[in-house]
Design an enzyme around this catalytic site. Sequence first.
Site, short mmCIF file in Angstrom:
data_model
loop_
_atom_site.label_atom_id
_atom_site.label_comp_id
_atom_site.label_asym_id
_atom_site.label_seq_id
_atom_site.Cartn_x
_atom_site.Cartn_y
_atom_site.Cartn_z
CG HIS A 40 -5.80 -22.99 79.92
ND1 HIS A 40 -6.57 -23.20 78.68
CD2 HIS A 40 -5.29 -23.94 80.10
CE1 HIS A 40 -6.71 -24.31 78.38
NE2 HIS A 40 -5.83 -25.16 79.09
CD GLU B 294 -2.57 -24.63 77.42
OE1 GLU B 294 -1.91 -25.46 77.90
OE2 GLU B 294 -3.67 -24.78 76.78
CD GLU B 295 -6.50 -25.85 74.91
OE1 GLU B 295 -5.60 -26.41 74.40
OE2 GLU B 295 -6.95 -26.34 75.93
CG HIS C 136 -8.06 -30.52 73.33
ND1 HIS C 136 -7.23 -30.01 72.39
CD2 HIS C 136 -8.00 -30.01 74.33
CE1 HIS C 136 -6.42 -29.39 72.93
NE2 HIS C 136 -7.01 -29.20 74.46
#
Lengths: 345, 330
Positions: free
Chosen positions: A64, A205-206, A316
Amino acid sequence: MILQELSDLRGVSGCERDVRAYISDQVRELADERRTDALGNLICLRRARRPVDGTPLKVMVAAHMDEIGFLVTGINRDGTVRFGKVGGIDDRILLSKQVLIGDQKIPGVIGYRPIHLISAKDRQAAPDVSRAAIDIGSSSKTSTEARVSLGDQITFRTSFQTMEPGGLRCVSGKALDDRAGCAVLIDVLREDYAVDLYAVFTAQEEVGMRGARVAADAIRPDLAFVLEGTVCDDLPKEEDLSHVTEVGKGPAITFMDRSVVADRRLVDLLVRTAQANGIPYQFKKGVFGGTDAGAIQLSREGVPAVALAVPCRNIHAPVSILSLNDLDNATRLMVATLHGLKGSL
Amino acid sequence: MKTLIKQLVETFGPSGQEGAVSLLLANTLQGHVDEVRTDVMGNLIMLKKGSGHGRRVMLAAHMDEIGLVVSHIDQQGFARFQAIGGVMSTSLVGGRVRFANGAVGVIGWQYWLQRRELPKIEEMYMDLGATSAADVPVQVGDVACFDRPFEDLGKRLVAKAMDDRIACAVLAETLIELGDTPNDVYAVFTTQEELGTRGAMTAAFGIEPDVAVALDITGTGDTPKASPMAVVLGGGPAIKIKDLGMLAHPGVKDWMIRTAEQHGIPYQREVLDIGSTDARAIQTTRAGIPAGCLSVPGRYIHSPSEVVDYDDVLNSVRLLKAMLSAPIAL
C-alpha cells in the site's frame, strides 16, 4: 535509494498521488501494462516471461502507498489549524511534533502546553488532543486560509536517515509502513517469472483496506501476496513475552492477524522457499493489525492470501526504524517464491 | 441424531482449521447430496438438486468454533496465547485446551489466588507439561480449542462448540431426511464465522442464491438474573427478527413463521442484543440477497459447556425440512 525517496514522499490515505506518480515512473520499463483505477490503486502487469504449460497463474502482489497522517478539519480564529487523524495514531505521541500541510508543504507544529503549566498529576495521564491545533506561525484566520484549505493532507515532517552503514543497516524515516513494501515490490518487478504478475500499489489501506478490495475484484487473481511493514516490539522487556517481530531476524510471515487467517499453503510455501534458499525469516508472533491480505482473501469467491512483512520499530509514529537486511531478504524471499510458481498451488 | 451431534462437537475445528469437521460432514452426507465442493476459504458446499421449479436456497451453518492461538513460548516452556473469536477470559482459567496434534494445555493465570479482579487473557498462559522451551509440544501459530466431552443430560445436551456444530447437525440431518424438493438446496458448512462471518461472504458470492437462511445458536433469557431476552430453552427454534449485524428480510422471516404455524411446530421470535451470524454477510453479497436466520436456543454460549435442548434441535430439523419441501413464497 528508492526507499529513501518513497519514505520522504507524502501520501496520507486518499492522497496517494505523488507516491503513485513516483512509482509509476520507476516501473515504466518493467510493466507491460499500467493503469490507475477509480480508488487510486496503481495496477501494473508484468506478463509471464518464462515458459509455462497452459495459462499462466495470475498472481497479485500488493503493497500500500498510503501512510497514516491527518486531514485539515478546520481553521481557528487565531490562525491555528484543527486536524483529524487518518489511520491508527496514538494521541500520546502527537504533541509538539513537526508536520507539513497540503501541497505547499506549509510547516507547522502540533501545539503543546509546556511542562511548567501542567500539574504533576496531569503529567501521568494521556494528553487530551481533541482540542489540539497546529501552529503554523500565522496570526489570523485570514492569513492561514491563504495557505491552508479544509481537507488538505498533513504528514509528519521527517527526513529519511541512514543510521548505521554496517551491522543491521538500520534506517529511519516516516511511512516505512508501507513504503518498505512498495520498495520491495518495485524490485520484485525486475525479474522474469512464469506467472502473470499483477503488482498492485494500493490506496487507502490504513483506513480499512479499501483500495485492495476493489483491485482484487477487478484482477481476479489466483493467489495473492501482500508486502508490508509490520509491528515490532523488540526493545528490552522485563518479562519473557512476545516481541511480535524482531529487527534483523528476516522478513516476518503472518499466520494470522486481525484481518486474515493466512492460507496455510502459502505460509508453507514461503517457509519452504526461505529454508531452501537460506533466507532468514520469522513468524509474526501475535494477532495484531490487519493488512490488504484480509480484503483480498474475501474478494469474490475467495483468494488464497498471505502477508510478508518487514519489521518496523515505532510503526505508526513520526519516525520508524527498519533494517535494510530485512528489506533485502524480503525481496529475495518474494522473488524466490514467485520463481517457484508455475502451474497451480 | 445424538451420535452425530457428539461426533461433531468433539471434533477439533477452531476458525481457520475446519478441515476435520469438513471431512466428517462430507463422509456423513455422502450419497445424500448431488454435488460437493470446497472453496478457497474452506467452505464445504453441497447441492441437493430440486425438481427445477423452485428457488436457489442457501443454508449456512458454520463449522468453526472459538479457540486460542499460541503467540509466544517462554524459556520455562509456558505458552502465551491470544483469542480466536469471542473467547471470554472468565471461562478459561483452570480449563483445558487441545491442539490438532493431540497436545493438551492447562490454562493458568499468573495472579491465581493472588488477585480478586477479572483475569485478562494477556495475563494467562498454557502449561503443556513442558519443563523448558525445548520440549513444548506446540509452536507459535498453533491453534487449540476447548477440551471437553459431550454430555447427554437427557432433555438437555452439553458440549463445547455447540456454537455452531448443533446447527451443522441440524443441517446434516435435514439433508438426510429431506425428500423431493422443488428447490435447489445449497447446504453450506462455512468457515471463519467467529472471525467476522468471513467464509459466508465468498460462499454466497459463488452460489448467488435467491434466498438464504443462516443456521446458528442464540442466547436465552431464562437463567438467573439473565439480561432480558424473550427466548427460552425448550421453547422451539428461534426465528430471527434482528441482531446487531442485520435485520432479517421480512419475507424470509414470514416464510419461517408461516411454515412453523402450518405444521404446528413450536417457535419463538428472536431479537438478539449482541453478535450476528452468517446471514449478515450473505445479505449484503453482490446486489443483495433476502436472508434470515433460524437459531437453536443455547445457554453459556462461547463457554466450554454450551447447553441446548434436544427438542429444540429436533423441531429445528422439522421446521427446516418443511420450509424446503414446498415452493418458497417471499
